[in-house]
Design a protein around this motif. Structure first.
Motif, PDB file in Angstrom:
ATOM      1  N   GLN A 102      99.399   4.929  13.898  1.00  0.00           N
ATOM      2  CA  GLN A 102      98.007   5.277  14.013  1.00  0.00           C
ATOM      3  C   GLN A 102      97.508   6.483  13.647  1.00  0.00           C
ATOM      4  OE1 GLN A 102      96.225   3.313  17.536  1.00  0.00           O
ATOM      5  NE2 GLN A 102      94.597   4.712  17.280  1.00  0.00           N
ATOM      6  N   GLY A 103      98.311   7.511  14.413  1.00  0.00           N
ATOM      7  CA  GLY A 103      97.726   8.960  14.164  1.00  0.00           C
ATOM      8  C   GLY A 103      97.863   9.503  12.580  1.00  0.00           C
ATOM      9  N   ARG A 104      99.092   9.070  12.101  1.00  0.00           N
ATOM     10  CA  ARG A 104      99.176   9.433  10.615  1.00  0.00           C
ATOM     11  C   ARG A 104      98.284   8.783   9.828  1.00  0.00           C
ATOM     12  NH1 ARG A 104     103.941   9.081  10.944  1.00  0.00           N
ATOM     13  NH2 ARG A 104     104.807  11.018  10.943  1.00  0.00           N
ATOM     14  N   ASP A 105      98.118   7.556   9.752  1.00  0.00           N
ATOM     15  CA  ASP A 105      96.780   7.052   9.062  1.00  0.00           C
ATOM     16  C   ASP A 105      95.518   7.708   9.311  1.00  0.00           C
ATOM     17  OD1 ASP A 105      98.656   5.070   8.193  1.00  0.00           O
ATOM     18  OD2 ASP A 105      98.075   3.510   9.611  1.00  0.00           O
ATOM     19  N   TYR A 106      95.186   7.987  10.447  1.00  0.00           N
ATOM     20  CA  TYR A 106      93.958   8.715  10.677  1.00  0.00           C
ATOM     21  C   TYR A 106      94.067  10.276  10.097  1.00  0.00           C
ATOM     22  CZ  TYR A 106      89.885   9.892  13.704  1.00  0.00           C
ATOM     23  OH  TYR A 106      88.778  10.328  14.374  1.00  0.00           O
ATOM     24  N   ALA A 107      94.994  10.915  10.387  1.00  0.00           N
ATOM     25  CA  ALA A 107      95.192  11.986   9.619  1.00  0.00           C
ATOM     26  C   ALA A 107      95.042  11.973   8.157  1.00  0.00           C
ATOM     27  CB  ALA A 107      96.700  12.806  10.084  1.00  0.00           C
ATOM     28  N   LEU A 108      95.869  11.140   7.458  1.00  0.00           N
ATOM     29  CA  LEU A 108      95.647  10.927   5.988  1.00  0.00           C
ATOM     30  C   LEU A 108      94.302  10.647   5.582  1.00  0.00           C
ATOM     31  CD1 LEU A 108      99.024   9.125   5.357  1.00  0.00           C
ATOM     32  CD2 LEU A 108      98.307  11.449   4.450  1.00  0.00           C
ATOM     33  N   HIS A 109      93.543   9.977   6.417  1.00  0.00           N
ATOM     34  CA  HIS A 109      92.065   9.648   5.972  1.00  0.00           C
ATOM     35  C   HIS A 109      91.317  10.927   6.140  1.00  0.00           C
ATOM     36  CE1 HIS A 109      87.864   8.522   6.068  1.00  0.00           C
ATOM     37  NE2 HIS A 109      87.728   8.939   7.337  1.00  0.00           N
ATOM     38  N   ILE A 110      91.375  11.870   6.753  1.00  0.00           N
ATOM     39  CA  ILE A 110      90.806  13.176   7.129  1.00  0.00           C
ATOM     40  C   ILE A 110      91.243  14.115   6.076  1.00  0.00           C
ATOM     41  CG2 ILE A 110      90.410  14.990   8.516  1.00  0.00           C
ATOM     42  CD1 ILE A 110      89.202  12.629   9.503  1.00  0.00           C
ATOM     43  N   ILE A 111      92.597  13.943   5.566  1.00  0.00           N
ATOM     44  CA  ILE A 111      92.996  14.850   4.617  1.00  0.00           C
ATOM     45  C   ILE A 111      92.588  14.412   3.169  1.00  0.00           C
ATOM     46  CG2 ILE A 111      94.986  15.644   3.147  1.00  0.00           C
ATOM     47  CD1 ILE A 111      96.562  15.253   5.953  1.00  0.00           C
ATOM     48  N   ARG A 112      92.360  12.869   2.915  1.00  0.00           N
ATOM     49  CA  ARG A 112      91.590  12.190   1.982  1.00  0.00           C
ATOM     50  C   ARG A 112      90.303  12.897   1.593  1.00  0.00           C
ATOM     51  NH1 ARG A 112      91.870   8.139  -1.937  1.00  0.00           N
ATOM     52  NH2 ARG A 112      90.069   6.496  -1.867  1.00  0.00           N
ATOM     53  N   ALA A 113      89.526  12.665   2.639  1.00  0.00           N
ATOM     54  CA  ALA A 113      87.890  12.937   2.882  1.00  0.00           C
ATOM     55  C   ALA A 113      87.720  14.532   2.233  1.00  0.00           C
ATOM     56  CB  ALA A 113      87.474  12.682   4.053  1.00  0.00           C
ATOM     57  N   ALA A 146      84.838   3.803   3.710  1.00  0.00           N
ATOM     58  CA  ALA A 146      84.164   3.227   2.734  1.00  0.00           C
ATOM     59  C   ALA A 146      83.687   4.472   1.793  1.00  0.00           C
ATOM     60  CB  ALA A 146      83.216   2.345   3.227  1.00  0.00           C
ATOM     61  N   ASP A 147      83.077   5.194   2.569  1.00  0.00           N
ATOM     62  CA  ASP A 147      82.521   6.287   1.720  1.00  0.00           C
ATOM     63  C   ASP A 147      83.467   7.231   0.876  1.00  0.00           C
ATOM     64  OD1 ASP A 147      79.954   5.963   2.829  1.00  0.00           O
ATOM     65  OD2 ASP A 147      80.215   7.518   4.755  1.00  0.00           O
ATOM     66  N   ALA A 148      84.470   7.398   1.309  1.00  0.00           N
ATOM     67  CA  ALA A 148      85.586   8.174   0.763  1.00  0.00           C
ATOM     68  C   ALA A 148      85.988   7.210  -0.650  1.00  0.00           C
ATOM     69  CB  ALA A 148      86.937   8.229   1.713  1.00  0.00           C
ATOM     70  N   GLU A 149      85.876   5.956  -0.357  1.00  0.00           N
ATOM     71  CA  GLU A 149      86.441   4.940  -1.556  1.00  0.00           C
ATOM     72  C   GLU A 149      85.279   5.239  -2.505  1.00  0.00           C
ATOM     73  OE1 GLU A 149      88.634   2.478  -3.771  1.00  0.00           O
ATOM     74  OE2 GLU A 149      89.336   3.727  -1.842  1.00  0.00           O
ATOM     75  N   ALA A 150      84.100   5.240  -1.879  1.00  0.00           N
ATOM     76  CA  ALA A 150      83.016   5.284  -3.088  1.00  0.00           C
ATOM     77  C   ALA A 150      83.024   6.644  -3.904  1.00  0.00           C
ATOM     78  CB  ALA A 150      81.666   5.096  -2.282  1.00  0.00           C
ATOM     79  N   LEU A 151      83.280   7.771  -3.090  1.00  0.00           N
ATOM     80  CA  LEU A 151      83.346   8.874  -3.657  1.00  0.00           C
ATOM     81  C   LEU A 151      84.629   9.174  -4.660  1.00  0.00           C
ATOM     82  CD1 LEU A 151      82.333  11.826  -3.616  1.00  0.00           C
ATOM     83  CD2 LEU A 151      83.796  12.481  -1.804  1.00  0.00           C
ATOM     84  N   HIS A 157      88.763   8.663  -9.564  1.00  0.00           N
ATOM     85  CA  HIS A 157      90.240   8.574  -9.031  1.00  0.00           C
ATOM     86  C   HIS A 157      90.975   9.783  -9.383  1.00  0.00           C
ATOM     87  CE1 HIS A 157      89.005   4.406  -8.206  1.00  0.00           C
ATOM     88  NE2 HIS A 157      88.992   4.293  -9.609  1.00  0.00           N
ATOM     89  N   PRO A 158      90.607  10.917  -8.930  1.00  0.00           N
ATOM     90  CA  PRO A 158      91.275  12.034  -8.855  1.00  0.00           C
ATOM     91  C   PRO A 158      92.748  12.104  -8.246  1.00  0.00           C
ATOM     92  CG  PRO A 158      89.664  12.715  -7.727  1.00  0.00           C
ATOM     93  CD  PRO A 158      89.554  11.358  -8.090  1.00  0.00           C
ATOM     94  N   ARG A 159      93.862  12.641  -8.790  1.00  0.00           N
ATOM     95  CA  ARG A 159      95.226  12.866  -8.025  1.00  0.00           C
ATOM     96  C   ARG A 159      95.144  13.951  -7.135  1.00  0.00           C
ATOM     97  NH1 ARG A 159      99.870  11.905 -12.212  1.00  0.00           N
ATOM     98  NH2 ARG A 159     100.891  12.154 -10.282  1.00  0.00           N
ATOM     99  N   TYR A 160      94.504  15.182  -7.563  1.00  0.00           N
ATOM    100  CA  TYR A 160      94.756  16.460  -7.209  1.00  0.00           C
ATOM    101  C   TYR A 160      93.305  16.940  -6.720  1.00  0.00           C
ATOM    102  CZ  TYR A 160      99.493  15.775  -8.480  1.00  0.00           C
ATOM    103  OH  TYR A 160     100.716  15.552  -8.764  1.00  0.00           O
ATOM    104  N   ASP A 161      93.278  17.825  -5.566  1.00  0.00           N
ATOM    105  CA  ASP A 161      92.112  18.562  -5.357  1.00  0.00           C
ATOM    106  C   ASP A 161      92.100  19.843  -6.429  1.00  0.00           C
ATOM    107  OD1 ASP A 161      93.788  20.606  -4.234  1.00  0.00           O
ATOM    108  OD2 ASP A 161      93.040  20.365  -2.267  1.00  0.00           O
ATOM    109  N   PRO A 162      91.002  20.683  -6.312  1.00  0.00           N
ATOM    110  CA  PRO A 162      90.803  21.888  -7.350  1.00  0.00           C
ATOM    111  C   PRO A 162      91.946  22.963  -6.979  1.00  0.00           C
ATOM    112  CG  PRO A 162      88.810  21.612  -5.788  1.00  0.00           C
ATOM    113  CD  PRO A 162      89.731  20.300  -5.544  1.00  0.00           C
ATOM    114  N   HIS A 163      92.562  22.900  -5.639  1.00  0.00           N
ATOM    115  CA  HIS A 163      93.673  23.911  -5.432  1.00  0.00           C
ATOM    116  C   HIS A 163      94.810  23.397  -5.978  1.00  0.00           C
ATOM    117  CE1 HIS A 163      90.409  25.684  -3.394  1.00  0.00           C
ATOM    118  NE2 HIS A 163      90.364  24.607  -2.499  1.00  0.00           N
ATOM    119  N   GLY A 164      95.003  22.013  -6.417  1.00  0.00           N
ATOM    120  CA  GLY A 164      96.475  21.479  -6.760  1.00  0.00           C
ATOM    121  C   GLY A 164      97.030  20.618  -5.821  1.00  0.00           C
TER     122      GLY A 164
END
Length: 341
Positions: A102-113, A146-151, A157-164
């Motif tokens: 559960q903590g890993r899923d939560y962490a990945l959501h924050i990182i994704r956002a 849901a907001d993250a999915e809309a964004l 659907h970018p695969r990388y952020d601007p830092h790589g």
């Protein structure tokens, strides 16, 4: 004997103060409670990111590393970990902290956002590069799945952020990345920058000031304990190894390595000199890049320097019959031919 009118006035005042302090959801006390709850949630989410980062890079998270990352005391970090364990976000194996599923899923959501916000700020706004990380550190805590999915949909659907850094998918998948840092890259071999570490902030600011960004072609020509000398898209750079270690690169097959094109930067033009544009650096993104292209700064365009401000920070240029003003740091990211017209 108390005057009834004065007593009524005092009672009304006390009632108004009480309402201001304790009115459900809107009173000062309740707003303070809500702010306190948000602060605790943000701390938990930042702690999850830190633990995930340690696990992702095969480092061991500790109470001290958590306290340093979150800028809190060791006692506060210990209390925070106990709270996270009570919420089933982490587990302990002996004295080692590990994320629960559960903590890993939560962490990945924050990182994704966070990484989607950085991508949005880079591609869709005119915010300076040095602001992307700090602003995303704030907005990541208020973006629902849901907001993250809309964004993600808006950005294509970018695969990388601007830092790589790879952006986790909505399903919680995060690509593993093997990186070779610039000081360990072989001499005289073609390569490409794949990642710039955005922390610590002072080091990242120096890399930005050098005009470096993911996607640049590089070739290392000298490596010593004191300095790393390399060429990136035709420009020479010299960095201390501790700074260069924040740059990750991939090798390029020799046949894919682009031939360096001799060039100058627009800020090298002296008043009344003209030159032809080669291109705009990829370091210029989003609204600022679109603005320059709308002004006619495209490959092949002839630009003439007209007038420089007394401080030398702003220059007026003639572009396709129009006069525009560019700051020196903007002009430094526009490549021009070395030959003057």
């Amino acid at each position: 004997m108390i005057d009834p009118l004065n007593a009524l006035i005092i009672a009304a005042i006390l009632s108004a103060i009480s309402s201001w302090l304790f009115w459900p959801e809107k009173g000062l006390f309740w707003r303070w409670q809500q702010a306190r709850q948000v602060t605790r949630r943000v701390l938990r989410e930042d702690a999850l990111k830190h633990i995930h980062d340690c696990e992702y890079h095969n480092r061991r998270p500790t109470v001290k590393s958590l306290a340093g990352s979150l800028r809190i005391t060791v006692n506060e970090a210990t209390e925070l970990l106990s709270e996270m364990q009570a919420h089933d976000l982490i587990t302990f194996e002996g004295d080692q902290v590990k994320l629960s599923p559960q903590g890993r899923d939560y962490a990945l959501h924050i990182i994704r956002a966070h990484r989607l916000w950085e991508r949005y700020l880079a591609d869709k706004t005119g915010y300076p590069e040095l602001d992307w990380h700090s602003k995303s550190e704030h907005y990541e805590h208020f973006l629902s799945p849901a907001d993250a999915e809309a964004l993600d949909n808006e950005l294509g659907h970018p695969r990388y952020d601007p830092h790589g850094d790879p952006i986790p998918t909505a399903a919680g998948e995060l690509a593993a990345v093997e990186r070779l840092t610039l000081p360990n890259f072989p001499l005289d071999q073609p390569g490409r920058i794949t990642h710039l570490e955005d922390e610590p902030e002072a080091v990242y600011a120096q890399l930005v000031a050098e005009g470096l960004h993911p996607g640049m072609s590089i070739r290392v020509v000298e490596t010593t304990p004191q300095r790393i000398v390399f060429w990136a898209d035709g420009d020479e750079h010299i960095l201390a190894p501790i700074i260069a270690a924040n740059i990750s690169v991939d090798a390029l097959p020799v046949e894919e390595a682009p031939e360096p094109v001799p060039h100058d930067h627009l800020n090298a033009l002296k008043p009344k000199e003209s030159a032809r544009v080669i291109g705009i650096s990829k370091a210029i993104r989003g609204a600022e890049r679109r603005r320059l292209m709308d002004l006619g700064i495209l490959p092949g365009t002839v630009i003439t320097a007209e007038l420089r401000s007394p401080a030398g920070e702003l220059t007026a240029y003639q572009v396709r019959g129009a006069t525009i003003g560019l700051r020196d740091e903007q002009a430094a990211l526009i490549d021009i031919e070395q030959e003057r017209l």
